[in-house]
Structure formats: structure tokens, C-alpha cells
Design a protein around this motif. Sequence first.
Motif, short mmCIF file in Angstrom:
data_model
loop_
_atom_site.label_atom_id
_atom_site.label_comp_id
_atom_site.label_asym_id
_atom_site.label_seq_id
_atom_site.Cartn_x
_atom_site.Cartn_y
_atom_site.Cartn_z
N UNK A 46 44.99 48.64 107.06
CA UNK A 46 44.29 49.67 106.28
C UNK A 46 42.78 49.57 106.43
N UNK A 47 42.15 50.69 106.68
CA UNK A 47 40.69 50.70 106.77
C UNK A 47 40.10 50.54 105.38
N UNK A 48 39.00 49.83 105.31
CA UNK A 48 38.32 49.66 104.02
C UNK A 48 38.85 48.51 103.19
N UNK A 49 39.89 47.84 103.67
CA UNK A 49 40.44 46.70 102.94
C UNK A 49 39.86 45.43 103.55
N UNK A 50 39.38 44.53 102.71
CA UNK A 50 38.77 43.30 103.22
C UNK A 50 39.84 42.38 103.79
N UNK A 51 39.46 41.46 104.70
CA UNK A 51 40.42 40.49 105.23
C UNK A 51 41.11 39.69 104.14
N UNK A 52 40.37 39.32 103.09
CA UNK A 52 40.99 38.56 102.00
C UNK A 52 42.05 39.39 101.28
N UNK A 53 41.78 40.67 101.07
CA UNK A 53 42.75 41.54 100.41
C UNK A 53 43.97 41.78 101.31
N UNK A 169 58.40 52.52 112.81
CA UNK A 169 58.98 53.78 112.38
C UNK A 169 57.89 54.84 112.52
N UNK A 170 58.28 56.09 112.58
CA UNK A 170 57.39 57.16 113.00
C UNK A 170 56.21 57.43 112.07
N UNK A 171 56.39 57.23 110.78
CA UNK A 171 55.36 57.66 109.84
C UNK A 171 54.59 56.51 109.23
N UNK A 172 54.22 55.54 110.04
CA UNK A 172 53.42 54.43 109.54
C UNK A 172 51.99 54.90 109.34
N UNK A 173 51.52 54.88 108.11
CA UNK A 173 50.18 55.35 107.79
C UNK A 173 49.58 54.43 106.72
N UNK A 174 48.99 53.31 107.15
CA UNK A 174 48.54 52.30 106.19
C UNK A 174 47.46 52.77 105.23
N UNK A 175 46.65 53.73 105.66
CA UNK A 175 45.53 54.16 104.81
C UNK A 175 45.98 55.00 103.62
#
Length: 197
Positions: A46-53, A169-175
Motif C-alpha cells: 500500500x502506498x503511503x503506509x510506513x515500513x513499520x506499519x 487473484x485479479x482484483x488485488x488493490x492494496x491502496x
Amino acid sequence: MAGKTEDISDVEERKNEDISDDEDFAAVVKRSHSGVFWDAVGFPLPRGMSPDEIHKRIELYLHEGDEDITGHTYIWVYVDETDKEGPWFGSSYLTDKTWDSRIYFLPGGADKYKRRCRMLHDIHFWATDFPPPSLLFVVSDQVKNDSLFCDRLSLFASSGYRVFLAAPFKKYSPDTEARWPRSLFRRLFSFEDEEYC
């Protein structure tokens, strides 16, 4: 090779820091640790998530309801550092480690085969430090069709490791997923099933 030596020494240094003065190293080694090897080219973080998170969320998922995992979670993330449009280009994640968690960002390049080779090489290094029944978790869309990689993971499973692969799977959208990484792990393959590959 110089970069690899640095990576290993970073892990060794972190392991030594993790052991308190009151704790016996042999007891730490006997714990069931988790090693996560993540191809972030196929499955971006996910963009915007820190490495620690990121580390905290993955560790919470892996340890949820599993009392057998008593040790630490180490995460290796492979990125395409050559992609000038990608989120990792020029990133300090690959040069400056300024976070507290056990997460390591490694250059994997654009070539899928080379990235898989590096990941498999690092898994072997990890296994020399963390014996069974540690948890080995691979997140990649490149493993299923690689018979060598599958064979190696099956060997780890037959040696007592608990080995899992996150399937694409087709709809992987972490953000856009509030429950990340749970959504990614809806379909897991266990290498205890010899018929998987």
C-alpha cells in the motif's frame, strides 16, 4: 556480492539486538519464527503506509490465532529499483533503514527470473538461521510455474517448515482495502500438499 553481505550482516545485527541480556540465544533459535518473502512487483505494498506499519499488519495477520509462532517476523521485500515510474525508484528504503521493524527492502530488478532466483537464494540463507517448525511465507505470482522453486519449497515443507504461498487473484488493490493484507491471503496454498506444483 557486497550488497548481499550487507543484507546478511544487517539481519545478524538485528537478531543480536533482539536478544535481551536475560535471554539465552539457544532459546531464541528454538522459537518458531516467521520469514516472509514478498515480490512487491507482482503484489505492490500500500502506498503511503510506513515500513513499520506494513510489518505490523503482516505480523498481526500471521500471528492471529496461531499460538505456535512465538518468535519474530522477518520480511524481505523485493522491488524493481530500475522502474523510473515505480514507487521505489530513488527510494531511501533501499539505502537508509530508519525504521524499527524487521523489514528489508531489496533490489530485485525487472527480470522475473532473476528476482525469483534472488528470493530463493535468500530463503536458503534464512533457513540456515531459523530451523523448523518456523513459518515460511512466499508472496509471488511467479512461483507456481517455476518447478525448481516449487520443488525447493516442497523440500522445506518436508523438512518440517510450515510453507505457504499467497496465490494471485485479479482484483488485488492494496491502496483501497482497509483489511490489507488479509484480502491478499484469501487463497493460500500449503506446501504440505505435495500435489500443489
